[in-house]
Write an enzyme that holds these catalytic residues in place. Structure first.
Site, PDB file in Angstrom:
ATOM      1  N   GLY A   1       0.654  -1.044   0.002  1.00 50.15           N
ATOM      2  CA  GLY A   1      -0.259   0.347  -0.316  1.00 50.15           C
ATOM      3  C   GLY A   1       1.007   1.565  -0.449  1.00 50.15           C
ATOM      4  O   GLY A   1       2.375   1.221   0.146  1.00 50.15           O
TER       5      GLY A   1
ATOM      6  N   CYS B   1       5.238  -6.807   1.664  1.00 56.30           N
ATOM      7  CA  CYS B   1       5.308  -5.106   1.880  1.00 56.30           C
ATOM      8  C   CYS B   1       4.755  -4.505   3.133  1.00 56.30           C
ATOM      9  O   CYS B   1       4.971  -4.790   3.567  1.00 56.30           O
ATOM     10  CB  CYS B   1       5.261  -4.360   0.512  1.00 56.30           C
ATOM     11  SG  CYS B   1       6.516  -2.784   0.321  1.00 56.30           S
ATOM     12  N   TYR B   2       3.766  -3.645   3.084  1.00 57.06           N
ATOM     13  CA  TYR B   2       2.322  -2.591   3.602  1.00 57.06           C
ATOM     14  C   TYR B   2       2.014  -4.587   4.345  1.00 57.06           C
ATOM     15  O   TYR B   2       1.952  -3.978   5.377  1.00 57.06           O
ATOM     16  CB  TYR B   2       2.207  -2.682   3.247  1.00 57.06           C
ATOM     17  CG  TYR B   2       0.227  -1.308   4.409  1.00 57.06           C
ATOM     18  CD1 TYR B   2       1.036   0.002   4.032  1.00 57.06           C
ATOM     19  CD2 TYR B   2      -0.543  -1.881   4.293  1.00 57.06           C
ATOM     20  CE1 TYR B   2       0.387   0.815   5.600  1.00 57.06           C
ATOM     21  CE2 TYR B   2      -0.945  -1.560   5.379  1.00 57.06           C
ATOM     22  CZ  TYR B   2      -0.642   0.114   5.897  1.00 57.06           C
ATOM     23  OH  TYR B   2      -1.410   1.177   6.895  1.00 57.06           O
TER      24      TYR B   2
ATOM     25  N   HIS C   1       8.025  -8.104  -3.724  1.00 54.24           N
ATOM     26  CA  HIS C   1       6.770  -8.376  -3.922  1.00 54.24           C
ATOM     27  C   HIS C   1       6.834 -10.095  -4.964  1.00 54.24           C
ATOM     28  O   HIS C   1       7.496  -9.716  -6.065  1.00 54.24           O
ATOM     29  CB  HIS C   1       6.448  -7.135  -5.185  1.00 54.24           C
ATOM     30  CG  HIS C   1       5.821  -5.636  -4.178  1.00 54.24           C
ATOM     31  ND1 HIS C   1       4.438  -5.017  -3.991  1.00 54.24           N
ATOM     32  CD2 HIS C   1       6.855  -4.856  -4.002  1.00 54.24           C
ATOM     33  CE1 HIS C   1       4.361  -4.618  -3.557  1.00 54.24           C
ATOM     34  NE2 HIS C   1       5.360  -4.111  -3.173  1.00 54.24           N
TER      35      HIS C   1
ATOM     36  N   GLU D   1       4.166 -10.819  -6.545  1.00 52.85           N
ATOM     37  CA  GLU D   1       3.756 -10.985  -7.396  1.00 52.85           C
ATOM     38  C   GLU D   1       3.808  -9.776  -8.954  1.00 52.85           C
ATOM     39  O   GLU D   1       3.171 -10.384 -10.168  1.00 52.85           O
ATOM     40  CB  GLU D   1       1.396 -10.012  -6.795  1.00 52.85           C
ATOM     41  CG  GLU D   1       2.650  -8.977  -6.789  1.00 52.85           C
ATOM     42  CD  GLU D   1       2.981  -8.358  -5.836  1.00 52.85           C
ATOM     43  OE1 GLU D   1       2.157  -6.792  -5.152  1.00 52.85           O
ATOM     44  OE2 GLU D   1       3.236  -9.034  -5.169  1.00 52.85           O
TER      45      GLU D   1
ATOM     46  N   SER E   1     -10.281   2.346 -29.561  1.00 52.10           N
ATOM     47  CA  SER E   1      -9.636   3.502 -30.443  1.00 52.10           C
ATOM     48  C   SER E   1      -8.340   2.707 -31.355  1.00 52.10           C
ATOM     49  O   SER E   1      -7.758   3.349 -32.094  1.00 52.10           O
ATOM     50  CB  SER E   1      -8.537   3.662 -28.311  1.00 52.10           C
ATOM     51  OG  SER E   1      -7.999   2.507 -28.595  1.00 52.10           O
ATOM     52  N   GLY E   2      -8.514   0.978 -31.141  1.00 49.59           N
ATOM     53  CA  GLY E   2      -7.997   1.106 -32.572  1.00 49.59           C
ATOM     54  C   GLY E   2      -7.155  -0.296 -31.383  1.00 49.59           C
ATOM     55  O   GLY E   2      -6.727  -0.841 -32.220  1.00 49.59           O
ATOM     56  N   GLY E   3      -6.600   0.047 -30.373  1.00 53.44           N
ATOM     57  CA  GLY E   3      -5.596  -0.264 -29.371  1.00 53.44           C
ATOM     58  C   GLY E   3      -6.195  -2.458 -28.833  1.00 53.44           C
ATOM     59  O   GLY E   3      -7.217  -2.502 -28.942  1.00 53.44           O
ATOM     60  N   VAL E   4      -5.671  -3.569 -28.561  1.00 53.01           N
ATOM     61  CA  VAL E   4      -5.604  -4.350 -28.290  1.00 53.01           C
ATOM     62  C   VAL E   4      -7.207  -4.416 -27.224  1.00 53.01           C
ATOM     63  O   VAL E   4      -8.253  -5.148 -27.312  1.00 53.01           O
ATOM     64  CB  VAL E   4      -4.335  -4.888 -27.061  1.00 53.01           C
ATOM     65  CG1 VAL E   4      -4.664  -6.228 -27.358  1.00 53.01           C
ATOM     66  CG2 VAL E   4      -3.530  -5.083 -28.281  1.00 53.01           C
ATOM     67  N   ASP E   5      -7.349  -3.781 -25.831  1.00 53.91           N
ATOM     68  CA  ASP E   5      -7.928  -3.665 -24.662  1.00 53.91           C
ATOM     69  C   ASP E   5     -10.032  -3.262 -25.387  1.00 53.91           C
ATOM     70  O   ASP E   5      -9.941  -4.157 -25.431  1.00 53.91           O
ATOM     71  CB  ASP E   5      -7.669  -2.462 -23.880  1.00 53.91           C
ATOM     72  CG  ASP E   5      -6.571  -2.944 -23.311  1.00 53.91           C
ATOM     73  OD1 ASP E   5      -5.724  -3.892 -23.695  1.00 53.91           O
ATOM     74  OD2 ASP E   5      -6.263  -1.734 -23.010  1.00 53.91           O
ATOM     75  N   SER E   6      -9.554  -2.169 -26.120  1.00 56.92           N
ATOM     76  CA  SER E   6     -11.215  -1.833 -27.241  1.00 56.92           C
ATOM     77  C   SER E   6     -11.538  -2.940 -28.239  1.00 56.92           C
ATOM     78  O   SER E   6     -12.083  -2.978 -28.296  1.00 56.92           O
ATOM     79  CB  SER E   6     -11.060  -0.670 -27.629  1.00 56.92           C
ATOM     80  OG  SER E   6     -10.561  -0.343 -28.633  1.00 56.92           O
ATOM     81  N   THR E   7     -10.362  -3.332 -28.880  1.00 56.36           N
ATOM     82  CA  THR E   7     -10.523  -4.300 -29.943  1.00 56.36           C
ATOM     83  C   THR E   7     -11.285  -5.392 -29.271  1.00 56.36           C
ATOM     84  O   THR E   7     -12.348  -6.312 -30.111  1.00 56.36           O
ATOM     85  CB  THR E   7      -9.069  -4.635 -30.457  1.00 56.36           C
ATOM     86  OG1 THR E   7      -9.268  -3.247 -31.621  1.00 56.36           O
ATOM     87  CG2 THR E   7      -9.754  -5.485 -31.079  1.00 56.36           C
TER      88      THR E   7
ATOM     89  N   LYS F   1      -3.371  -7.254 -18.258  1.00 55.89           N
ATOM     90  CA  LYS F   1      -3.153  -6.694 -20.453  1.00 55.89           C
ATOM     91  C   LYS F   1      -2.790  -8.605 -21.155  1.00 55.89           C
ATOM     92  O   LYS F   1      -3.318  -8.718 -22.184  1.00 55.89           O
ATOM     93  CB  LYS F   1      -1.615  -6.098 -20.781  1.00 55.89           C
ATOM     94  CG  LYS F   1      -1.399  -5.996 -22.358  1.00 55.89           C
ATOM     95  CD  LYS F   1      -2.619  -4.945 -23.443  1.00 55.89           C
ATOM     96  CE  LYS F   1      -2.455  -3.545 -22.585  1.00 55.89           C
ATOM     97  NZ  LYS F   1      -3.071  -2.540 -23.052  1.00 55.89           N
TER      98      LYS F   1
END
Length: 625
Positions: free
Chosen positions: A53, A80-81, A169, A171, A222-228, A372
């Site tokens: 945190g 960590c925290y 960390h 993770e 947008s044409g990016g990976v996420d929106s596609t 991602k």
């Protein structure tokens, strides 16, 4: 169906959901809960993980914690925290560490102590640190099972209480043994595998159907990976007749980007999208802005304005349409979207206008809990080809956030910090890391600020510049071993208060002296964007030609208003390697490839200097704004 689970308590870390994601990827169902959660939240929980945190445990406003959780007869792992919370819960002591650690550290396991977490793990391991505090004295019944050079209690355990705590960390991918630690913890907890990608996909598709029941969906595309991939999920769940993709050319796209995006969608069979040229509207929205947060917010709010105009022009009944976004969880985390997290930078998909629509239930974000690499896995499962799935991330604000803006001078406060940064850098030794190339090394600080993240806090500081021997034609010597530069970079940012990046100078116009380079008045306008497009296109073209485009996660080209005149600029190359956006290493490009890139950029008539960002995340973010 009731599932056994690992519960992750979110103390506000940038990595809290990454912990949950790691367990899910390993096949163990996990959920996020607040540290103030009642004990009823832990029904069916086989284990509990306390996240890191941004706060110090001795701050006034620390996250509320239900200490009764420590009385549960369930294994607990603190990170960590969370490491501090576990130790304090058993009368340990925590305070400011003598030396903070940001980035790589070498963990040495105690060979005389067996720890279930490290079963099958070699006694020397690379781990990823991001802390300024430390455990000064362990809690009752705890023993140290691992340490680093600057952290004597990097790993501890109390087996009788089923309690473990780690300073690092595990993770993040930069702790290579992290997955094994989590697997060992799940095994210690008696967890059986109960989660996979097919389950994830089915859950997402069912959620879409439920959320969009009786309504159609308009998606910012947008044409990016996420929106596609969001587009593909919506089409799979609802059918093309209920989904409309809206690609907005905001004037911040890469060279010929919008045309390439439309062509790629048509090739794959998507016909339910439209392209809107709103470049003048967006350029007007950011005109004269220098503050990166205000610029991001202006871009985000203008997306809503353009969306409303398109809805009206298309005669869409707003009562029957939801707005969809390809938001990932890192966007939410960095925007301060969890209760205990700090804002690193405000993403365009988390501005006030969007938040208002979210509160009204008018936004659908199918992949908002994913990272991602998970999204790419879903895309492949949907049958999308690599042209769409493996593209480098390109956020909605596009190149606008890569154009740093200035009124032409530093503020009085920034001037003072800049002087302190210069004094600070002058005192930091780096010769031990670059001994073979320090005879003509220069150290300077660029008078521009960039955003970073250190210890889960947002920083806004200056970049240190390492400049080696100047060669003919304005070119500079580049050390052959990137590892030495990486160690020097980490040493600089770990030792500094006013520096959060390290860059190396690649080239400078031989007709321009250092004294002639200064902060110029420069805003995000079409001229600067066109210059950036040219430089950026050179880098991407060379990356594709060499096969390195697919070897790195993302490349950003940064335009600095640091030049000999307002019509010229300096540029920073920022190629990074990452899996999940939450951590990254700067890419170690082959020198032959880099030299080709430098040569082509140096030939452009408006370039005064070229730099290479050699900073990992943390302490730097991917971009500079």
């Amino acid at each position: 169906m009731v599932r056994s689970k690992i519960v992750v308590l979110d103390f506000g870390s940038q990595y809290a959901h990454l912990i949950a994601k790691r367990f899910r990827m390993l096949g163990f169902y996990s959920e996020i809960a607040l540290p103030s959660a009642p004990l009823s939240e832990f029904e069916n929980a086989k284990g509990i993980v306390f996240s890191g945190g941004p706060a110090s445990v001795y701050d006034e406003n620390t996250p509320e914690f239900n200490s009764e959780i420590l009385n549960l007869d369930i294994p607990i792992l603190g990170l960590c925290y969370g490491h501090y919370i576990v130790q304090l819960g058993y009368n340990g002591k925590v305070g400011k560490a003598e030396t903070g650690e940001f980035g790589f550290a070498q963990l040495e396991l105690n060979k005389n102590t067996e720890c279930p977490l490290f079963k099958g793990i070699e006694p020397e391991q690379q781990v990823w640190m991001s802390h300024q505090d430390g455990v000064l004295a362990m809690g009752d019944g705890f023993e140290a099972v691992g340490s680093t050079k600057d952290c004597p209690f990097a790993a501890t355990q109390n087996l009788s209480k089923k309690r473990f705590s780690l300073q690092f960390h595990c993770e993040v991918k930069d702790t290579p043994c992290g997955n094994r630690i989590f697997e060992n913890f799940a095994s210690f907890c008696g967890m059986e595998k109960n989660w996979d990608q097919d389950t994830v996909l089915n859950v997402i598709l069912e959620n879409i159907k439920k959320q969009a029941e009786g309504k159609n969906v308009l998606l910012f595309l947008s044409g990016g990976v996420d929106s596609t991939i969001t587009f593909a999920l919506l089409n799979r769940a609802l059918g093309q007749e209920r989904v409309l993709g809206l690609h907005i050319d905001n004037g911040f796209m890469r060279k010929n980007e919008s045309a390439k995006v439309a062509e790629a969608y048509r090739k794959f069979g998507f016909t339910n999208f439209i392209v809107e040229d709103a470049s003048e509207s967006f350029l007007k929205a950011v005109a004269g802005l220098t503050d990166p947060q205000k610029k991001r917010m202006a871009v985000g709010e203008n997306f809503i304005t353009v969306r409303n105009e398109v809805v009206a022009r298309q005669n869409l009944d707003e009562e029957k349409w939801l707005l969809a976004q390809g938001t990932l969880y890192p966007d939410i985390i960095e925007s301060g979207g969890t209760k205990n997290s700090h804002t690193i930078k405000t993403h365009h998909n988390r501005v006030a206008g969007i938040q208002s629509l979210i509160e009204k239930g008018l936004i659908i974000e199918p992949i908002r809990d994913l990272y991602k690499d998970e999204v790419r896995a879903i895309g492949k499962k949907l049958g999308l080809d690599d042209q769409l799935v493996m593209r480098h991330p390109f956020p909605g604000p596009g190149l606008s956030i890569n154009v740093l803006c200035s009124d032409g001078s530093l503020s009085k406060e920034d001037e003072e910090e800049y002087k302190k940064a210069q004094e600070e850098f002058a005192r930091i030794p780096v010769t031990e890391f670059c001994a073979d190339c320090t005879s003509k090394m220069e150290k300077l600080v660029l008078p521009v600020k960039s955003v970073g993240v250190q210890g889960d806090f947002r920083t806004y500081r200056f970049p240190a510049v390492l400049s080696f021997e100047r060669l003919a034609g304005g070119f500079y010597h580049i050390p052959k071993k990137w590892e030495k530069i990486e160690r020097a970079s980490s040493s600089i940012t770990n030792s500094a208060k006013f520096l959060n990046r390290t860059v190396i100078r690649l080239w400078q116009n031989p007709e321009i002296s250092d004294e002639k380079l200064r902060i110029q008045k420069g805003y995000c306008d079409r001229r600067r964007l066109d210059q950036l497009r040219e430089v950026d296109d050179i880098v991407l073209t060379e990356l594709h030609k060499s096969g390195w485009y697919t070897k790195i996660f993302q490349h950003l080209t940064i335009d600095l208003p640091y030049a000999s005149s307002p019509d010229r600029a300096s540029f920073v190359l920022r190629p990074v390697c990452s899996e999940d956006v939450m951590t990254a290493r700067f890419a170690h490009l082959p020198l032959e490839l880099l030299e080709n890139i430098i040569r082509r950029i140096a030939a452009l008539p408006f370039v005064d200097a070229l730099y290479y960002d050699a900073t990992n995340k943390p302490p730097a973010t991917f971009g500079w704004e």
